[in-house]
Motif scaffolding. Structure first.
Motif, PDB file in Angstrom:
ATOM      1  N   SER A 272       0.834  -1.204   0.000  1.00 35.51           N
ATOM      2  CA  SER A 272       0.000   0.000   0.000  1.00 35.51           C
ATOM      3  C   SER A 272       0.870   1.256   0.000  1.00 35.51           C
ATOM      4  O   SER A 272       2.046   1.218   0.376  1.00 35.51           O
ATOM      5  CB  SER A 272      -0.914   0.014   1.227  1.00 35.51           C
ATOM      6  OG  SER A 272      -0.154   0.216   2.414  1.00 35.51           O
ATOM      7  N   LEU A 273       0.274   2.374  -0.411  1.00 37.98           N
ATOM      8  CA  LEU A 273       1.006   3.639  -0.366  1.00 37.98           C
ATOM      9  C   LEU A 273       1.372   4.002   1.068  1.00 37.98           C
ATOM     10  O   LEU A 273       2.438   4.573   1.323  1.00 37.98           O
ATOM     11  CB  LEU A 273       0.162   4.757  -0.988  1.00 37.98           C
ATOM     12  CG  LEU A 273       0.231   4.931  -2.502  1.00 37.98           C
ATOM     13  CD1 LEU A 273      -0.515   6.185  -2.923  1.00 37.98           C
ATOM     14  CD2 LEU A 273       1.673   4.992  -2.998  1.00 37.98           C
ATOM     15  N   ALA A 274       0.489   3.651   2.024  1.00 40.01           N
ATOM     16  CA  ALA A 274       0.781   3.934   3.433  1.00 40.01           C
ATOM     17  C   ALA A 274       2.028   3.181   3.887  1.00 40.01           C
ATOM     18  O   ALA A 274       2.879   3.732   4.604  1.00 40.01           O
ATOM     19  CB  ALA A 274      -0.417   3.557   4.300  1.00 40.01           C
ATOM     20  N   GLN A 275       2.158   1.921   3.469  1.00 43.69           N
ATOM     21  CA  GLN A 275       3.355   1.145   3.813  1.00 43.69           C
ATOM     22  C   GLN A 275       4.601   1.743   3.173  1.00 43.69           C
ATOM     23  O   GLN A 275       5.667   1.805   3.800  1.00 43.69           O
ATOM     24  CB  GLN A 275       3.193  -0.305   3.350  1.00 43.69           C
ATOM     25  CG  GLN A 275       2.219  -1.138   4.154  1.00 43.69           C
ATOM     26  CD  GLN A 275       2.057  -2.532   3.560  1.00 43.69           C
ATOM     27  OE1 GLN A 275       1.495  -2.687   2.470  1.00 43.69           O
ATOM     28  NE2 GLN A 275       2.549  -3.533   4.254  1.00 43.69           N
ATOM     29  N   ILE A 276       4.458   2.175   1.917  1.00 44.26           N
ATOM     30  CA  ILE A 276       5.603   2.762   1.216  1.00 44.26           C
ATOM     31  C   ILE A 276       6.091   4.012   1.935  1.00 44.26           C
ATOM     32  O   ILE A 276       7.293   4.216   2.128  1.00 44.26           O
ATOM     33  CB  ILE A 276       5.218   3.074  -0.245  1.00 44.26           C
ATOM     34  CG1 ILE A 276       4.984   1.770  -1.016  1.00 44.26           C
ATOM     35  CG2 ILE A 276       6.303   3.909  -0.930  1.00 44.26           C
ATOM     36  CD1 ILE A 276       4.354   1.965  -2.373  1.00 44.26           C
ATOM     37  N   GLU A 277       5.160   4.853   2.360  1.00 42.91           N
ATOM     38  CA  GLU A 277       5.532   6.078   3.071  1.00 42.91           C
ATOM     39  C   GLU A 277       6.135   5.763   4.433  1.00 42.91           C
ATOM     40  O   GLU A 277       7.107   6.390   4.864  1.00 42.91           O
ATOM     41  CB  GLU A 277       4.311   6.976   3.221  1.00 42.91           C
ATOM     42  CG  GLU A 277       3.822   7.551   1.895  1.00 42.91           C
ATOM     43  CD  GLU A 277       2.532   8.341   2.038  1.00 42.91           C
ATOM     44  OE1 GLU A 277       1.937   8.291   3.129  1.00 42.91           O
ATOM     45  OE2 GLU A 277       2.129   8.995   1.068  1.00 42.91           O
ATOM     46  N   GLU A 278       5.577   4.765   5.125  1.00 47.86           N
ATOM     47  CA  GLU A 278       6.065   4.405   6.460  1.00 47.86           C
ATOM     48  C   GLU A 278       7.476   3.820   6.413  1.00 47.86           C
ATOM     49  O   GLU A 278       8.298   4.080   7.300  1.00 47.86           O
ATOM     50  CB  GLU A 278       5.107   3.400   7.096  1.00 47.86           C
ATOM     51  CG  GLU A 278       5.519   2.951   8.496  1.00 47.86           C
ATOM     52  CD  GLU A 278       4.589   1.896   9.053  1.00 47.86           C
ATOM     53  OE1 GLU A 278       4.935   1.322  10.104  1.00 47.86           O
ATOM     54  OE2 GLU A 278       3.528   1.644   8.449  1.00 47.86           O
ATOM     55  N   LEU A 279       7.749   3.011   5.388  1.00 48.33           N
ATOM     56  CA  LEU A 279       9.026   2.301   5.304  1.00 48.33           C
ATOM     57  C   LEU A 279      10.018   2.970   4.361  1.00 48.33           C
ATOM     58  O   LEU A 279      11.073   2.393   4.070  1.00 48.33           O
ATOM     59  CB  LEU A 279       8.783   0.865   4.837  1.00 48.33           C
ATOM     60  CG  LEU A 279       7.871   0.011   5.713  1.00 48.33           C
ATOM     61  CD1 LEU A 279       7.642  -1.349   5.069  1.00 48.33           C
ATOM     62  CD2 LEU A 279       8.459  -0.148   7.116  1.00 48.33           C
ATOM     63  N   ALA A 280       9.716   4.163   3.897  1.00 50.40           N
ATOM     64  CA  ALA A 280      10.554   4.838   2.908  1.00 50.40           C
ATOM     65  C   ALA A 280      12.014   4.890   3.327  1.00 50.40           C
ATOM     66  O   ALA A 280      12.341   5.142   4.487  1.00 50.40           O
ATOM     67  CB  ALA A 280      10.034   6.246   2.658  1.00 50.40           C
TER      68      ALA A 280
END
Length: 301
Positions: free
Chosen positions: A215-223
């Motif tokens: 998800s985009l939320a995961q991408i932002e969190e783990l960037a």
């Protein structure tokens, strides 16, 4: 001398489960930022309101994008009967209405005419180019265009749910270049009641499935972390539909320099497009001819 692009030399595929809202380009930019990658691209645009598989390629994997773009894809979408819109989806203005509603049997009887090799006219609001300009830009200015029909192969088209008289949920498996909005529009016309898409999800694209997506939320969190790197799939996944040839050590060296290289026998036939690997890594894509691969793309990995 050209400017060197900043970022990491990182290659592979990230399967994003795109949410409704952002454009495909915005998602690619987010992924590129999160990986601090030099280069990124995607294999097949999704409309902003569509969800599901958006396969994003980084680095050398961008050379395999055409093989995912050309691969079969599956969609699940909802058709709203009784209304036609100027965009063929729920975002547009209603331009025609009807009180007629098809029965389940009428819908099932109409679907076969949209399967197999068909000709499809793209929506007015689409990325098709007319005299070098995107159709959607002209449509926004109120221009009505005569768009040429394009060939499309539809392998499967099936109604899977009928929530109420106004709606039907349909699943479709098709080849490159299909517009789900056009299917909904044309189905409504064939049934004499109009129709447009209200919900659209790409379930899978080639070897990539939405249920495996990030998800985009995961991408932002783990960037910019090793945890995000762990979600990256190998470049070779983008070549899943091509036969694999095992290169000899000497063959791999020649292929890396852009020259024909010796490969071991495989299921590929003379003239087939295939890819060569050495020690488990893709070396090149090209044409197989009598024990050699003649490269068209070479991978630096």
């Amino acid at each position: 001398m050209g400017r060197r692009r900043k970022g990491r030399d990182i290659s592979g595929w990230l399967v994003v489960d795109k949410p409704a809202g952002p454009t495909s380009t915005a998602v690619v930019n987010k992924v590129r930022w999160a990986f601090d990658a030099k280069k990124a691209g995607h294999a097949g645009t999704l409309d902003p309101d569509a969800t599901g598989v958006l396969a994003v390629a980084l680095g050398e994997a961008t050379k395999t994008v055409p093989y995912i773009t050309d691969a079969m894809k599956a969609y699940r979408f909802t058709v709203r009967f009784g209304q036609a819109t100027n965009t063929d989806d729920a975002e547009g203005e209603v331009i025609a209405e009807s009180d007629a509603r098809p029965s389940d049997d009428e819908i099932r009887a109409a679907l076969p005419q949209f399967t197999g090799d068909i000709m499809q006219v793209p929506p007015q609001f689409s990325a098709v180019k007319i005299d070098g300009e995107r159709a959607y830009k002209r449509a926004r200015d109120g221009e009505e265009m005569e768009l040429a029909a394009r060939p499309l192969f539809v392998e499967e088209l099936e109604m899977v749910e009928r929530p109420d008289a106004d709606h039907a949920v349909v699943e479709m498996v098709c080849g490159k270049g299909g517009y789900v909005r056009a299917i909904a529009r044309d189905l409504g016309q064939a049934l004499g009641c109009h129709g447009h898409v209200t919900d659209l999800r790409r379930v899978w694209s080639g070897p990539f499935e939405a249920e495996d997506g990030v998800s985009l939320a995961q991408i932002e969190e783990l960037a910019k972390s090793p945890e995000l790197d762990a979600y990256l799939r190998p470049l070779e996944d983008g070549l899943a539909d091509l036969p694999e040839l095992r290169a000899t050590p000497e063959g791999a060296a020649k292929l890396r320099n852009g020259n024909p290289g010796m490969v071991l026998t495989s299921e590929a036939e003379y003239g087939d497009e295939a890819w060569a690997s050495y020690e488990g890594r893709a070396v090149a894509v090209g044409t197989y001819r009598a024990g050699e691969l003649h490269p068209s793309r070479v991978f630096n990995q």
